[in-house]
Design an enzyme around this catalytic site. Structure first.
Site, PDB file in Angstrom:
ATOM      1  N   HIS A 267       0.875  -1.192   0.000  1.00 30.55           N
ATOM      2  CA  HIS A 267       0.000   0.000   0.000  1.00 30.55           C
ATOM      3  C   HIS A 267       0.903   1.231   0.000  1.00 30.55           C
ATOM      4  CE1 HIS A 267      -3.544   2.317   0.548  1.00 30.55           C
ATOM      5  NE2 HIS A 267      -3.912   1.981   1.769  1.00 30.55           N
ATOM      6  N   HIS A 308      -1.768  -2.434  -9.724  1.00 36.44           N
ATOM      7  CA  HIS A 308      -2.799  -1.891  -8.845  1.00 36.44           C
ATOM      8  C   HIS A 308      -4.007  -2.815  -8.883  1.00 36.44           C
ATOM      9  CE1 HIS A 308      -5.654   0.917  -7.061  1.00 36.44           C
ATOM     10  NE2 HIS A 308      -4.591   1.523  -6.577  1.00 36.44           N
ATOM     11  N   ASP A 364       2.860   5.591  -6.630  1.00 32.55           N
ATOM     12  CA  ASP A 364       4.089   5.573  -5.843  1.00 32.55           C
ATOM     13  C   ASP A 364       5.355   5.522  -6.687  1.00 32.55           C
ATOM     14  OD1 ASP A 364       2.920   5.587  -3.262  1.00 32.55           O
ATOM     15  OD2 ASP A 364       2.309   3.513  -3.550  1.00 32.55           O
TER      16      ASP A 364
END
Ligand code: CMC
Length: 425
Positions: A267, A308, A364
């Site tokens: 995460h 994802h 990210d």
């Protein structure tokens, strides 16, 4: 929300059962199974909630196939370009963008709640100097509940809103205090004449011994990054806040649970892991080796910042972050890891393994390079994610608390342990 029915046939009993189907504004329709067990005796089985809508929400919509993200209907690209983080916070919480007067009110309210109780500063002294800032953030946010518990009535909407503002206001103060503790520098108090991000940069980098000038490029980049991270519907940390909050627990404790969930490398911890990975790859010539490792099922290595659960296309946030990365590096000087990351992206996106599984760079992948250019050490990256995402956690907690159908979250299970037996004594 329109209603249709789906028919379920149980071959064991020969019975059929009708289940309501709801259509939202967008997205897959959902089958309402709330009465399934009562009617049929069956539970559903969905580890990881791959096919389960855990709640109804009006806050955020993301279309994983199109690579589209909307907050209260507004595309993320427009919000990132035209709004400030505090305006987006207001939008998530209240459902509409603020008028100029409402914007001034929210800015004033947040600015005037940035101080933390002086005794909270003592908490940091209990941590070893190299404690991970996410550990400190989790603990200190949870301990806010010790300061605001008896006076807080979670059934009072006014109290809930005050908590929402307080929490968003105090997070940067706690985050910066965790950083100062790690580097052994004196804590810097917040300044009411600064913007949300300007104040955070001040608390991070100012020292009592010298003046600190806030760089507008850094301030703007951080503000946009917070907008991009602000919400992402029912992700693991938001679902954690909702689940904890559903018990009626103190909201600071619920958000602390969300921070803990965010920390994991699958995460929010991925932004820290991406830079570690880029440092490990080191050079463009090693990319193929790492791609091969990512594809090898016997190797636990994954390409961090890739893939994802929902996006099966470009993460729209990653595209914006890549553009900010160019701007920030223009100002702060080149980082060879940016070149490396872009080459890695290029190679992965042409590779059959990544194409087949629809694995694209996520939020990210590039954010850590920006944070690094702005002087944040790697351990602070997930803390920055937490500050942005707090806007979403708060909005979801408020939405849930306002829902008259709120029930404690209590999943069931498929038990496969031993059958009843007697203790052999
Ligand atoms: N590198 C290599 N293979 C991958 C990757 C990756 N980063 N991500 C997924 N896969 C493969 C996975 O091995 C599986 O292959 P197969 O079908 O052959 O078994 C397939 O793709 C599907 O993966 P999954 O693990 O079933 O997918 P998931 O939806 O459960 O996991 C994820 C999503 C984000 C946890 C995963 O893609 C991952 O671990 N990515 C790396 C960590 C990361 O960047 N996380 C940040 C997510 S975005 C920010 C946020 O919202 O927190």
């Amino acid at each position: 929300m329109s209603e249709a029915k789906i028919t379920l046939h149980d071959p064991k009993t020969g019975q059929t059962h009708e289940l309501p189907v709801y259509h939202g504004t967008y997205g897959s329709p959902v089958i309402d199974i709330t009465r399934l067990h009562a009617k049929t005796g069956y539970f559903t089985f969905d580890p990881g909630f791959v096919s389960t809508a855990s709640c109804e929400s009006r806050i955020t919509y993301l279309d994983g196939e199109k690579g589209e993200l909307l907050y209260r209907g507004y595309p993320i690209e427009q919000l990132a370009e035209k709004c400030s983080f505090l305006e987006v916070f207001y939008l998530l919480v209240h459902g509409e963008l603020p008028t100029p007067e409402q914007r001034r009110e929210v800015e004033h309210a947040i600015t005037h709640h940035t101080l933390i109780n002086e005794s909270l500063l003592e908490f940091f002294k209990g941590f070893h100097y190299d404690a991970h800032p996410m550990a400190m953030l989790t603990a200190v946010v949870a301990s806010l509940s010790a300061f605001y518990h008896d006076s807080l009535d979670i059934n009072d909407p006014e109290h809930r809103l005050q908590t929402a503002y307080r929490l968003l206001a105090k997070l940067p103060t706690i985050a910066a205090a965790a950083y100062k503790h790690r580097v052994g520098e004196p804590f810097m108090y917040p300044r009411n004449n600064l913007s949300y991000c300007g104040n955070f940069l001040h608390m991070m980098y100012a020292r009592p011994t010298e003046d600190y000038e806030i760089d507008p490029v850094a301030e703007q980049a951080l503000d946009t990054l917070f907008i991009l991270h602000a919400d992402h519907e029912q992700n693991a940390s938001t679902s954690t806040v909702r689940l904890a909050g559903s018990t009626g627990t103190n909201p600071y404790a619920a958000v602390a649970a969300g921070i803990a969930a965010l920390w994991g490398p699958a995460h929010g911890g991925a932004n820290e892991a991406v830079l570690a990975m880029l440092d490990e790859i080191g050079d463009v010539k090693n990319i193929d080796k790492f791609i091969a490792r990512a594809k090898d099922k016997n190797d636990p290595f994954r390409l961090m910042g890739f893939g994802h659960r929902v996006y099966k296309n470009f993460d729209p946030r990653a595209k914006i972050i890549k553009r900010i990365c160019h701007k920030v590096l223009e100002r702060y000087g080149n980082d060879p890891r940016f070149e490396l990351a872009m080459r890695l992206e290029e190679i992965a996106l042409k590779d059959e393994y990544f194409i087949e599984r629809k694995l694209y760079p996520n939020v990210d992948f590039y954010s850590g390079i920006i944070y690094s250019a702005l002087g944040f050490p790697r351990e602070m990256f997930t803390v920055l994610f937490a500050i942005g995402r707090a806007a979403g956690w708060i909005a979801h907690w408020l939405e849930m608390m306002d829902d008259p159908r709120r029930k404690i979250g209590r999943p069931r299970q498929l038990y496969t342990g031993p059958a009843r037996r007697d203790v052999p004594r």
